[in-house]
Design a protein around this motif. Structure first.
Motif, short mmCIF file in Angstrom:
data_model
loop_
_atom_site.label_atom_id
_atom_site.label_comp_id
_atom_site.label_asym_id
_atom_site.label_seq_id
_atom_site.Cartn_x
_atom_site.Cartn_y
_atom_site.Cartn_z
N PRO A 208 0.83 -1.21 0.00
CA PRO A 208 0.00 0.00 0.00
C PRO A 208 0.86 1.26 0.00
O PRO A 208 2.01 1.25 0.44
CB PRO A 208 -0.79 -0.12 1.31
N ALA A 209 0.28 2.36 -0.48
CA ALA A 209 0.98 3.64 -0.49
C ALA A 209 -0.06 4.75 -0.54
O ALA A 209 -1.21 4.53 -0.94
CB ALA A 209 1.91 3.74 -1.70
N LEU A 210 0.34 5.94 -0.14
CA LEU A 210 -0.52 7.12 -0.26
C LEU A 210 -0.07 7.92 -1.47
O LEU A 210 1.11 7.96 -1.82
CB LEU A 210 -0.43 7.96 1.01
N MET A 211 -1.04 8.57 -2.11
CA MET A 211 -0.75 9.35 -3.31
C MET A 211 -1.27 10.78 -3.14
O MET A 211 -2.40 10.99 -2.69
CB MET A 211 -1.41 8.72 -4.54
N VAL A 212 -0.43 11.73 -3.50
CA VAL A 212 -0.82 13.13 -3.61
C VAL A 212 -0.46 13.55 -5.02
O VAL A 212 0.73 13.63 -5.37
CB VAL A 212 -0.11 14.00 -2.57
N GLY A 213 -1.47 13.76 -5.85
CA GLY A 213 -1.21 13.96 -7.26
C GLY A 213 -0.65 12.68 -7.85
O GLY A 213 -1.20 11.60 -7.66
N ASP A 214 0.48 12.79 -8.54
CA ASP A 214 1.13 11.60 -9.10
C ASP A 214 2.26 11.09 -8.21
O ASP A 214 2.94 10.13 -8.57
CB ASP A 214 1.70 11.92 -10.49
N SER A 215 2.47 11.73 -7.06
CA SER A 215 3.55 11.33 -6.17
C SER A 215 3.09 10.23 -5.22
O SER A 215 2.00 10.31 -4.63
CB SER A 215 4.05 12.54 -5.36
N ILE A 216 3.92 9.19 -5.07
CA ILE A 216 3.62 8.06 -4.20
C ILE A 216 4.47 8.14 -2.95
O ILE A 216 5.69 8.34 -3.03
CB ILE A 216 3.87 6.73 -4.95
N TYR A 217 3.83 7.98 -1.79
CA TYR A 217 4.52 8.02 -0.51
C TYR A 217 4.28 6.72 0.24
O TYR A 217 3.13 6.27 0.37
CB TYR A 217 4.00 9.19 0.36
N HIS A 218 5.37 6.13 0.72
CA HIS A 218 5.24 4.93 1.54
C HIS A 218 6.48 4.81 2.41
O HIS A 218 7.55 5.34 2.07
CB HIS A 218 5.05 3.67 0.69
N PRO A 219 6.39 4.12 3.55
CA PRO A 219 7.58 3.94 4.39
C PRO A 219 8.54 2.94 3.76
O PRO A 219 8.23 2.32 2.73
CB PRO A 219 6.99 3.42 5.70
N TRP A 220 9.68 2.76 4.40
CA TRP A 220 10.70 1.87 3.88
C TRP A 220 10.43 0.45 4.40
O TRP A 220 9.72 -0.33 3.77
CB TRP A 220 12.07 2.38 4.32
N PRO A 348 8.31 7.24 -15.77
CA PRO A 348 8.83 8.13 -16.83
C PRO A 348 9.93 7.47 -17.64
O PRO A 348 10.04 7.69 -18.84
CB PRO A 348 9.34 9.33 -16.02
N LYS A 349 10.75 6.66 -16.97
CA LYS A 349 11.73 5.83 -17.67
C LYS A 349 11.92 4.55 -16.85
O LYS A 349 11.70 4.56 -15.63
CB LYS A 349 13.06 6.56 -17.85
N PRO A 350 12.28 3.43 -17.49
CA PRO A 350 12.43 2.17 -16.77
C PRO A 350 13.38 2.29 -15.59
O PRO A 350 14.38 3.01 -15.66
CB PRO A 350 12.97 1.20 -17.84
N LEU A 351 13.05 1.56 -14.53
CA LEU A 351 13.84 1.60 -13.30
C LEU A 351 14.29 0.18 -12.96
O LEU A 351 13.50 -0.62 -12.48
CB LEU A 351 13.01 2.19 -12.15
N GLY A 352 15.54 -0.13 -13.27
CA GLY A 352 16.09 -1.43 -12.91
C GLY A 352 15.29 -2.61 -13.42
O GLY A 352 15.07 -3.57 -12.69
N GLY A 353 14.85 -2.56 -14.65
CA GLY A 353 14.06 -3.66 -15.21
C GLY A 353 12.58 -3.57 -14.90
O GLY A 353 11.82 -4.48 -15.26
N ASN A 354 12.15 -2.49 -14.27
CA ASN A 354 10.74 -2.30 -13.92
C ASN A 354 10.15 -1.18 -14.77
O ASN A 354 10.74 -0.10 -14.90
CB ASN A 354 10.61 -1.96 -12.44
N ALA A 355 8.99 -1.45 -15.35
CA ALA A 355 8.39 -0.52 -16.31
C ALA A 355 7.36 0.42 -15.69
O ALA A 355 7.11 1.50 -16.21
CB ALA A 355 7.73 -1.30 -17.45
N GLY A 356 6.72 -0.01 -14.59
CA GLY A 356 5.68 0.81 -13.99
C GLY A 356 4.88 0.02 -12.99
O GLY A 356 5.30 -1.06 -12.55
#
Length: 409
Positions: A208-220, A348-356
C-alpha cells in the motif's frame, strides 16, 4: 482421600456432560465449489471454548480447527455449489494437526518476516535491511512446488555455507565461492521452490501507499511487528512503520496481513494516523520491462504474469493480482467502498528492469481501515496460464461478495 478423588472425577464428568455439542450448517449459495477457512464466533457456542474445542465433520471425523485471539473458531470448509455441509462442535482437547500456515521472524536475515500457506509465500523486509541502506521497499514472494511448508528450509539452505563462501571470497577464490552460491541460494530453484520475484525500490506485490497527485509516498521497512496468529489454519501479522512526512503531515502506517489455508490471496488491512486532509490510497503491482503485455485490468481487480527476476533462465511465471471485492452487501461499520480506479501507470523511464505499476486507487481517503487482497500463484504449482489465473481471481472476487452462510441448528 480416595473417595474425594472419585467424587471430583464424577463431578468433572457430569460437568462436561452439561455442555451439549453444537451443530453448525454452512451453506454455499453460489455456483462455485468453495474451499475456505470460515470463522465462527465462539460466543454463539453453548459452552466455554477457551478450554478447547473439537470439530467433527458429517462422518464424525475430527477436522483441523484454530481458536484465534479475537474469539473466533476457524474451520476448514469444503462445500459444493448450492449445497451445505455440517459440523459438530464440542468441548475437548483437539488432536494435534500439522500446520498449513506458518511464519517466522528471521533476525539472521536482516529482520525479515516470512510466512506461507499451502499455496503461497510472502516476505516482508525489516529494520536491519533499512539500516544497511538496501533499497527493498515492497512485499516479496516465495514460490513452491508443493503444498508443504518450505520457506524455513530455504533460509537454512541459504545460510548453510555463508561462512565458507565469505572465506573463499577473501582468498579471491571467486569461482569456488560462486559455485557454492549456486548450490545454496534461495533465489534459485533446487527442487522445492525459491524467491524468484524482484522487489528492489518498488512496491513489489501489493504494497500500500498514499498518493498526492502523481507522487507516491510509503515507508521503507517495518519498525515493529506482532505475529497475531500462527496456524494451523491462519497466519496474521501486525506491522507498524516509522512516520513519513507528507506535506505538513507526519503520517504513520499500520498493516494487518492475514493468510488462510488453501487461499492464493492474502488480506491486507491498512490504516494511517496523522492525515489532516483527504488523499488517495493506492496498492501496486510492479510491472516488468521484460513483459508489459501480460496484464489484465478489470474494474475491481488486476492480474499480471510476472516473468521473474531472470526470465531467460527461470522460464516460468509468477502470477500476481490485486483484488478489491465489492462488499457493499455486507454490514461494514466503516462504510468502505470498493476501489475507484484500476490502471497501469508506466514510470517516466524504466527503473532497474521495472516498467511501472498496475494500481488500484481509492480517492478521498482519510486514514480509516481499508482492506484489499494480494494474490499470487506459480506456473509450476497450481496455475498454468494467465487465463487460468484471471478466472481464479474472478472467482475469488465473486466469493468475497457472497460469503458462505453459517447457521447454528
Amino acid at each position: 482421600m480416595r473417595k474425594l478423588v472419585v467424587i471430583l472425577c464424577l463431578l468433572t464428568f457430569w460437568g462436561s456432560g452439561l455442555a451439549q455439542p453444537c451443530v453448525v450448517s454452512i451453506t454455499n449459495p453460489t455456483d462455485l465449489q468453495r474451499q475456505e477457512v470460515v470463522g465462527i464466533d465462539t460466543a454463539q457456542l453453548n459452552f466455554d471454548a477457551s478450554h478447547g474445542v473439537v470439530v467433527r465433520d458429517a462422518f464424525g471425523i475430527e477436522r483441523p480447527s484454530q481458536l484465534t485471539q479475537n474469539g473466533e473458531l476457524l474451520i476448514d470448509v469444503h462445500v459444493r455449489p448450492h449445497s451445505q455441509t455440517t459440523f459438530t462442535i464440542q468441548p475437548g482437547q483437539a488432536a494435534p494437526f500439522k500446520p498449513y500456515v506458518w511464519g517466522r521472524y528471521y533476525p539472521e536475515r536482516a529482520d525479515d518476516i516470512s510466512f506461507e500457506n499451502d499455496r503461497t509465500g510472502f516476505r516482508i523486509y525489516g529494520p536491519e535491511t533499512q539500516r544497511r541502506g538496501e533499497k527493498s521497499f515492497g512485499i516479496d514472494l516465495w514460490v513452491k512446488h508443493s503444498s508443504e511448508l518450505l520457506v524455513d528450509s530455504l533460509y537454512r539452505l541459504e545460510f548453510s555455507r555463508h561462512q565458507e563462501i565469505e572465506a573463499l571470497r577473501k582468498l579471491s577464490k571467486l569461482q569456488e565461492a560462486d559455485s557454492l552460491v549456486t548450490l545454496t541460494s534461495y533465489h534459485l530453484d533446487h527442487g522445492a521452490g525459491m524467491d524468484g520475484y524482484g522487489v528492489g525500490a518498488t512496491l513489489g506485490c501489493g504494497t500500500p501507499a498514499l498518493m498526492v497527485g502523481d507522487s507516491i509516498y510509503h515507508p521503507w521497512c517495518y519498525e515493529t511487528y506482532e505475529i497475531v496468529e500462527n496456524g494451523p489454519l491462519r497466519f496474521a501479522l501486525r506491522l507498524d512503520f516509522a512516520p513519513v512526512r507528507i506535506g505538513k503531515d507526519k503520517v504513520t502506517e499500520h498493516r494487518l496481513m492475514v493468510l488462510d489455508k488453501g487461499s492464493n490471496f492474502c488480506r491486507m488491512t491498512v490504516w494511517y494516523e496523522g492525515l489532516s486532509h483527504p488523499v488517495s490510497l493506492a496498492a501496486g503491482l510492479t510491472i516488468r520491462t521484460a513483459d508489459t503485455e501480460s496484464l489484465l485490468i478489470a474494474d475491481n481487480y488486476v492480474c499480471y504474469a510476472d516473468p521473474t527476476i531472470d526470465p531467460a533462465r527461470h522460464n516460468c511465471q509468477i502470477f500476481t493480482a490485486l483484488a478489491f471485492p465489492d462488499r457493499s452487501g455486507i454490514e461494514d461499520r466503516y462504510k468502505r467502498k470498493t476501489v475507484d480506479v484500476t490502471c497501469y501507470r508506466p514510470f517516466p523511464k524504466p527503473l532497474g528492469g521495472n516498467a511501472g505499476y498496475a494500481l488500484g486507487i481509492k480517492g478521498g481517503y482519510i486514514g480509516e481501515p481499508y482492506s484489499y487482497y494480494i494474490g499470487m500463484a506459480w506456473s509450476e504449482l497450481d496455475v498454468r496460464s494467465l487465463e487460468e489465473w484471471h478466472l481464479r481471481t474472478q472467482h475469488f472476487v465473486q466469493m468475497q461478495k457472497v460469503p458462505l452462510e453459517v447457521l447454528f441448528k
